[in-house]
Design an enzyme around this catalytic site. Structure first.
Site, PDB file in Angstrom:
ATOM      1  N   LYS A  96      40.453  29.392  36.289  1.00  0.00           N
ATOM      2  CA  LYS A  96      40.751  30.167  35.084  1.00  0.00           C
ATOM      3  C   LYS A  96      40.664  29.252  33.878  1.00  0.00           C
ATOM      4  O   LYS A  96      41.282  28.187  33.851  1.00  0.00           O
ATOM      5  CB  LYS A  96      42.146  30.783  35.179  1.00  0.00           C
ATOM      6  CG  LYS A  96      42.309  31.814  36.287  1.00  0.00           C
ATOM      7  CD  LYS A  96      43.670  32.463  36.233  1.00  0.00           C
ATOM      8  CE  LYS A  96      43.823  33.528  37.302  1.00  0.00           C
ATOM      9  NZ  LYS A  96      45.124  34.225  37.205  1.00  0.00           N
ATOM     10  N   THR A 131      41.551  37.044  27.183  1.00  0.00           N
ATOM     11  CA  THR A 131      41.795  35.621  26.937  1.00  0.00           C
ATOM     12  C   THR A 131      41.018  34.713  27.868  1.00  0.00           C
ATOM     13  O   THR A 131      40.432  33.726  27.441  1.00  0.00           O
ATOM     14  CB  THR A 131      43.305  35.311  27.091  1.00  0.00           C
ATOM     15  OG1 THR A 131      44.049  36.191  26.253  1.00  0.00           O
ATOM     16  CG2 THR A 131      43.592  33.870  26.701  1.00  0.00           C
ATOM     17  N   SER A 151      35.921  38.367  33.017  1.00  0.00           N
ATOM     18  CA  SER A 151      36.781  37.876  31.941  1.00  0.00           C
ATOM     19  C   SER A 151      37.573  39.026  31.351  1.00  0.00           C
ATOM     20  O   SER A 151      37.224  40.198  31.516  1.00  0.00           O
ATOM     21  CB  SER A 151      35.944  37.194  30.851  1.00  0.00           C
ATOM     22  OG  SER A 151      34.979  38.093  30.332  1.00  0.00           O
ATOM     23  N   GLY A 152      38.652  38.649  30.660  1.00  0.00           N
ATOM     24  CA  GLY A 152      39.489  39.624  29.976  1.00  0.00           C
ATOM     25  C   GLY A 152      39.599  39.271  28.511  1.00  0.00           C
ATOM     26  O   GLY A 152      38.692  38.673  27.936  1.00  0.00           O
ATOM     27  N   VAL A 198      37.183  33.919  34.483  1.00  0.00           N
ATOM     28  CA  VAL A 198      37.536  33.544  35.854  1.00  0.00           C
ATOM     29  C   VAL A 198      36.254  33.243  36.627  1.00  0.00           C
ATOM     30  O   VAL A 198      35.269  33.983  36.534  1.00  0.00           O
ATOM     31  CB  VAL A 198      38.327  34.669  36.557  1.00  0.00           C
ATOM     32  CG1 VAL A 198      38.747  34.231  37.950  1.00  0.00           C
ATOM     33  CG2 VAL A 198      39.555  35.048  35.728  1.00  0.00           C
ATOM     34  N   ASP A 249      51.769  43.855  30.822  1.00  0.00           N
ATOM     35  CA  ASP A 249      50.423  44.386  31.062  1.00  0.00           C
ATOM     36  C   ASP A 249      50.316  44.727  32.544  1.00  0.00           C
ATOM     37  O   ASP A 249      49.821  43.945  33.346  1.00  0.00           O
ATOM     38  CB  ASP A 249      49.374  43.350  30.656  1.00  0.00           C
ATOM     39  CG  ASP A 249      47.961  43.923  30.678  1.00  0.00           C
ATOM     40  OD1 ASP A 249      47.840  45.155  30.866  1.00  0.00           O
ATOM     41  OD2 ASP A 249      46.998  43.165  30.523  1.00  0.00           O
TER      42      ASP A 249
END
Length: 503
Positions: A176, A159, A156-157, A162, A288
């Site tokens: 996602k 937001t 995960s990041g 996955v 990004d």
């Protein structure tokens, strides 16, 4: 006095320790990712149980916090609409059933607006909002997601979370979904105390990414297979995007691969950036831009995260307004007569490609005759002397030189040794390691022809034979095993062995 000094010193050490601990725990983005959640229930990705998921009641014009959140929701929604599929004027497209929930993310009207508008008209407005995204009907949806197997949490990041899953018992895909334990949702909930609206704010990023994945059709853009928008027992309207599955880009592993494969990564990236500079939406920049935003699919680099992409070109009144700052270098671009910084999106992408990819992957262990051209490409992009068009043309030139064997024309190709050709034969053992190699236990390299294989064998003191295989690389070059001896030769109709006769 000594006791007082000791107490003061102890207090300072304790304060320093507590400050360090608080910094580690509360720096944005430093939280540990949530543990892998259980498999989805009813086809929806798992969400945090026990959270307050009821949507908040509408407030009529009160509350500065609620107004700020509503403004952010509206801005995210309008940003998504800017990337929608263009349609001919006056032509309306019917809303398909699977699209209905996609625009349920549209910002809700206030209680006063809802009272002023008839219910039927409000429903029609909602239906028109559903059509505005212009997404095509997905080939995969909730039905396939409910039957998903082998669900595995990948990461995960800020937001998204996955997952990997297998649909229809054969197709491996990436799922996602909004990460409820992620930085974006957690920060929003701390600020506004409404999980439902914070989820909606984060879900706009997924919707934007879905629209861009359909709008930007290219071999180096991840494919969108579909989406599922459904209710679950934990939270209503849970959105899941279904995309192509790729392998994470590991730079350390890439440095250990052959130059040919590393060149392919750079070529894929340049082809992608060339497309983004001339896309149907205009010039697209990846705000990004990091290796983690890309994956590898069948050897090709593909961009996977587009929620931070932008088509906005910076406005300016003078050149000083067109300032680009990077950790090791800054640039000032010219301001056009239209009041826009010239090619800023394109140049930002290109310099990031240089600092994250080209400097590490292009020149390292390249064929010596190609090194001057590769160094020229790296230096020109590092100084932003070229745009993406020239950079792409030069990398395509390198590809043509490499595939055609022209890069070998200026090298000395007089064999140092004689070799005996043994058709339909193979040496199963007698391996030695070389670097870089396609085989971790032996020396397996690609060559343009037999003469280049002889040159390579002559350059290794331990090489006493080599075997031509019927396997080729992505450029069509032949894979060759180089051997330390030829004591044991076995029949093999698909291979040809060359044994060194004299040194």
């Amino acid at each position: 006095m000594r006791r007082r000094k000791t107490a003061v010193a102890a207090a300072c050490c304790l304060a320093l320790l507590l400050g360090t601990l608080l910094n580690v725990l509360f720096v944005p983005g430093s939280e540990l990712p949530p543990p892998p959640p259980p498999p989805p229930r009813d086809g929806a990705p798992p969400s945090t149980p026990g959270a307050p998921l009821e949507p908040p009641e509408e407030e009529g014009g009160g509350g500065g916090g609620r107004a700020a959140l509503a403004r952010q929701l509206r801005e995210r929604y309008e940003e998504v609409l800017r990337y929608r599929q263009p349609r001919a004027a006056g032509v309306r497209r019917a809303v398909r059933p699977r699209e209905r929930r996609l625009m349920d993310l549209a910002p809700a009207r206030t209680s006063a607006e809802q009272q002023q508008q008839p219910r039927g008209r409000a429903a029609a407005e909602r239906g028109r909002a559903s059509a505005e995204l212009g997404l095509e009907p997905p080939p995969l949806g909730c039905r396939e997601l409910r039957a998903a197997g082998g669900v595995q949490y990948l990461g995960s990041g800020y937001t998204k979370a996955v997952y990997k899953a297998v649909l229809n018992r054969s197709l491996a895909v990436a799922l996602k979904a909004v990460d409820f334990g992620g930085h974006d949702v957690s920060r929003c909930v701390r600020q506004f105390a409404t999980l439902a609206d914070c989820y909606r704010l984060a879900a706009y990023k997924i919707v934007k990414e879905m629209v861009l994945l359909q709008r930007l059709r290219h071999a180096n853009v991840l494919q969108l297979y579909g989406y599922c928008y459904q209710d679950s027992n934990d939270i209503p309207d849970t959105l899941t995007a279904i995309t192509e599955l790729g392998s994470p880009l590991e730079m350390i592993q890439l440095l250990q691969t052959s130059w040919e494969d590393r060149f392919r990564i750079c070529l894929s990236l340049v082809r992608l950036l060339h497309y983004l500079a001339h896309s149907p939406l205009g010039s697209v920049t990846l705000l990004d831009f990091r290796p983690r935003q890309f994956v590898i699919v069948d050897g090709e680099l593909k961009v996977t995260d587009l929620d931070d992409a932008s088509i906005e070109e910076s406005s300016c009144t003078s050149n000083s307004d067109c300032f680009m700052e990077f950790p090791a270098r800054n640039f000032t671009l010219p301001c056009s007569v239209e009041g826009r910084c010239q090619n800023m999106n394109e140049k930002r992408n290109l310099y990031n490609a240089y600092r994250f990819f080209f400097t590490y992957l292009l020149p390292h262990s390249a064929p010596p005759s190609l090194r001057p051209l590769l160094d020229k490409i790296v230096n020109a992009t590092g100084e932003l002397q070229w745009g993406i068009d020239e950079t792409a043309a030069q990398l395509e030139r390198v590809l043509n030189l490499y595939k055609s064997g022209e890069y070998l024309q200026n090298t000395t190709r007089i064999p140092k040794s004689e070799y005996r050709r043994v058709p339909e034969a193979f040496i199963p053992d007698e391996n030695y390691r070389c670097w870089p190699s396609y085989h971790h236990k032996g020396c397996l390299l690609s060559v343009f022809d037999v003469n280049e294989a002889i040159e390579i064998c002559d350059s290794y003191s331990q090489c006493k034979a080599f075997v031509l295989t019927n396997q080729t690389t992505w450029t069509g070059r032949q894979l060759v095993f180089f051997k330390a001896a030829s004591n044991h030769i076995v029949p093999d109709p698909d291979k040809i062995t060359y044994v060194k006769v004299t040194d």
